[in-house]
Enzyme design. Sequence first.
Site, PDB file in Angstrom:
ATOM      1  N   SER A 113       0.798  -1.305   0.028  1.00 17.79           N
ATOM      2  CA  SER A 113      -0.044   0.019   0.001  1.00 17.79           C
ATOM      3  C   SER A 113       0.928   1.339  -0.113  1.00 17.79           C
ATOM      4  O   SER A 113       2.172   1.165   0.045  1.00 17.79           O
ATOM      5  CB  SER A 113      -1.118   0.000   1.455  1.00 17.79           C
ATOM      6  OG  SER A 113       0.113   0.199   2.552  1.00 17.79           O
ATOM      7  N   LYS A 114       0.269   2.444  -0.068  1.00 15.35           N
ATOM      8  CA  LYS A 114       1.062   3.738  -0.128  1.00 15.35           C
ATOM      9  C   LYS A 114       1.926   3.716   1.160  1.00 15.35           C
ATOM     10  O   LYS A 114       3.118   4.537   0.703  1.00 15.35           O
ATOM     11  CB  LYS A 114      -0.194   4.748   0.408  1.00 15.35           C
ATOM     12  CG  LYS A 114      -0.990   5.199  -1.009  1.00 15.35           C
ATOM     13  CD  LYS A 114      -0.235   6.483  -1.351  1.00 15.35           C
ATOM     14  CE  LYS A 114      -0.134   6.774  -3.122  1.00 15.35           C
ATOM     15  NZ  LYS A 114       0.972   6.383  -3.579  1.00 15.35           N
ATOM     16  N   ARG A 115       1.897   3.403   2.142  1.00 13.45           N
ATOM     17  CA  ARG A 115       2.827   3.384   3.281  1.00 13.45           C
ATOM     18  C   ARG A 115       4.261   2.653   2.814  1.00 13.45           C
ATOM     19  O   ARG A 115       5.184   2.885   3.255  1.00 13.45           O
ATOM     20  CB  ARG A 115       2.371   2.406   4.262  1.00 13.45           C
ATOM     21  CG  ARG A 115       1.555   2.620   5.221  1.00 13.45           C
ATOM     22  CD  ARG A 115       1.078   2.046   6.330  1.00 13.45           C
ATOM     23  NE  ARG A 115       0.733   0.654   6.071  1.00 13.45           N
ATOM     24  CZ  ARG A 115       1.399  -0.496   6.311  1.00 13.45           C
ATOM     25  NH1 ARG A 115       2.496  -0.566   6.971  1.00 13.45           N
ATOM     26  NH2 ARG A 115       0.986  -1.619   6.027  1.00 13.45           N
TER      27      ARG A 115
END
Length: 481
Positions: free
Chosen positions: A248-250
């Site tokens: 994900s974005k993280r």
Amino acid sequence: MSKSKTVRTRFAPSPTGFMHIGNLRSALYAYLIARSNSGQFILRIEDTDQERIVEGSVEVIYQTLAACGLNHDEGPDLGGPYAPYVQSERKSGYLPYAEQLLREGKAYYCFCDKERTSGQEFAGYDRKCRDLPQEIITARLAAGEPYVIRQKMPLTGFTTFIDEVFGEISVANEELEDQILIKSDGFPTYNFANVIDDYTMGITHVVRGSEYLSSTPKYNLLYEALGWEIPVYVHLPLILGEDGSKLSKRHGATSFAELIDYGYLSAAIINYIAFLGWSPGDDTREIYSLQDLEQVFSISGISKSPAVFSMAKLDWFNEQYLRAMQPQDFANLIKPLTDQVFGNQDYNLPLLAELLQPRLTRLSDISEQIDFFVVADPLNLDLYRQKRSKLQPETAAIILTDLIPRLSQVTTWEHDEILAVIQTYVTDSGYKLGQVMGAIRPSLSGRSVTPGGAVELMLILDQAESLQRLKQALVFLQQNS
Ligand code: GLU
């Protein structure tokens, strides 16, 4: 699937945002399964869920596929790279299939409004309209009541299928809701359009992320209701970040556009993504161009264990691609970036390219690696304290004092001439070559690590600028040590 059928796969993205790595992998594997079987690859934009459409994302899909060389084979106007199938343009084609199911008693009109169906305690629709008498249906339709069309799911038994990657998948039919086929706005639901299109487009292999594994039995019940043969299913494993959670974005860059912005080459991205869930069975080879992959890809090499996306591994692939380029191509590739650093100043692009090609990891590192050519970093004494060569700031000051006049006398500012002057000085002075180079490099750059050694830096800077920087460094050393 009968053996004689041409393999046809599709990439069926919904235009809801960026092209994530997982989407690109679905596109790539679908493309490769088609190509490795001399089949066809189709692009279909699934935009029936009009509320979720993100403006501009269709263009992102086209651009990404084009940049990666994943060209589709046909479209509504027969060809042209920018003519895929678009579901919203085919809207009228879905209803007849729902009507066929209505006629055959396999689907029904449902007049329940959203509030009623969403406010229920149990998950799923309670089938209130499943057995309405025909007169009531006719009357409510005549009165213009809004409705949806739902499929009658079997109430008992199991739906089972074999996925090529995950093996046998089975669900109890009682767990399946009577799925909506046509929504109250007349649009088909995502699931319905997906199945109708896969069948009518002759898709033989459905390739997509494993998040669709659990809804596949619902799709199969539609195929069954319509009397159609189900396709081969190839669900792809999850992609995780290095911490083991879903990518994900993280985890940093997760879309193709971001990876390009970070300075990765599309060929390196594609090569790496090919390995996120697949392996060729030849453990030693990792570099595969798209054309190579078209030859060797096979469904049997796809693994069901989650793949881990590693930036460090992508760095490695990118380095391999940069190193393998023709020098001229590499120079052309970096030119827009080096031009930006040098502004309207002249500079030696071929030499700079030669320095960078063996050292660069990502294109976005270029500016940081070479900006000292325009403005050197500030000096500090630690740059001249070098354990290995036993250099000290005081020694560096002596070396620069001696060398500056010698370098001023060089008449042709070329590699061998400059090196000869330095080597003569090493012989004359008794200092080691490492000490002399160690005094020059930071004086020219303000850094202890640079692309290229002292002589290369002097060539790029030219004679006047090199001498100017060496003199400034000498002043600095005299004042501070
Ligand atoms: N439209 C779906 C998506 O964007 C793909 C579904 C499929 O490949 O069947 O995730």
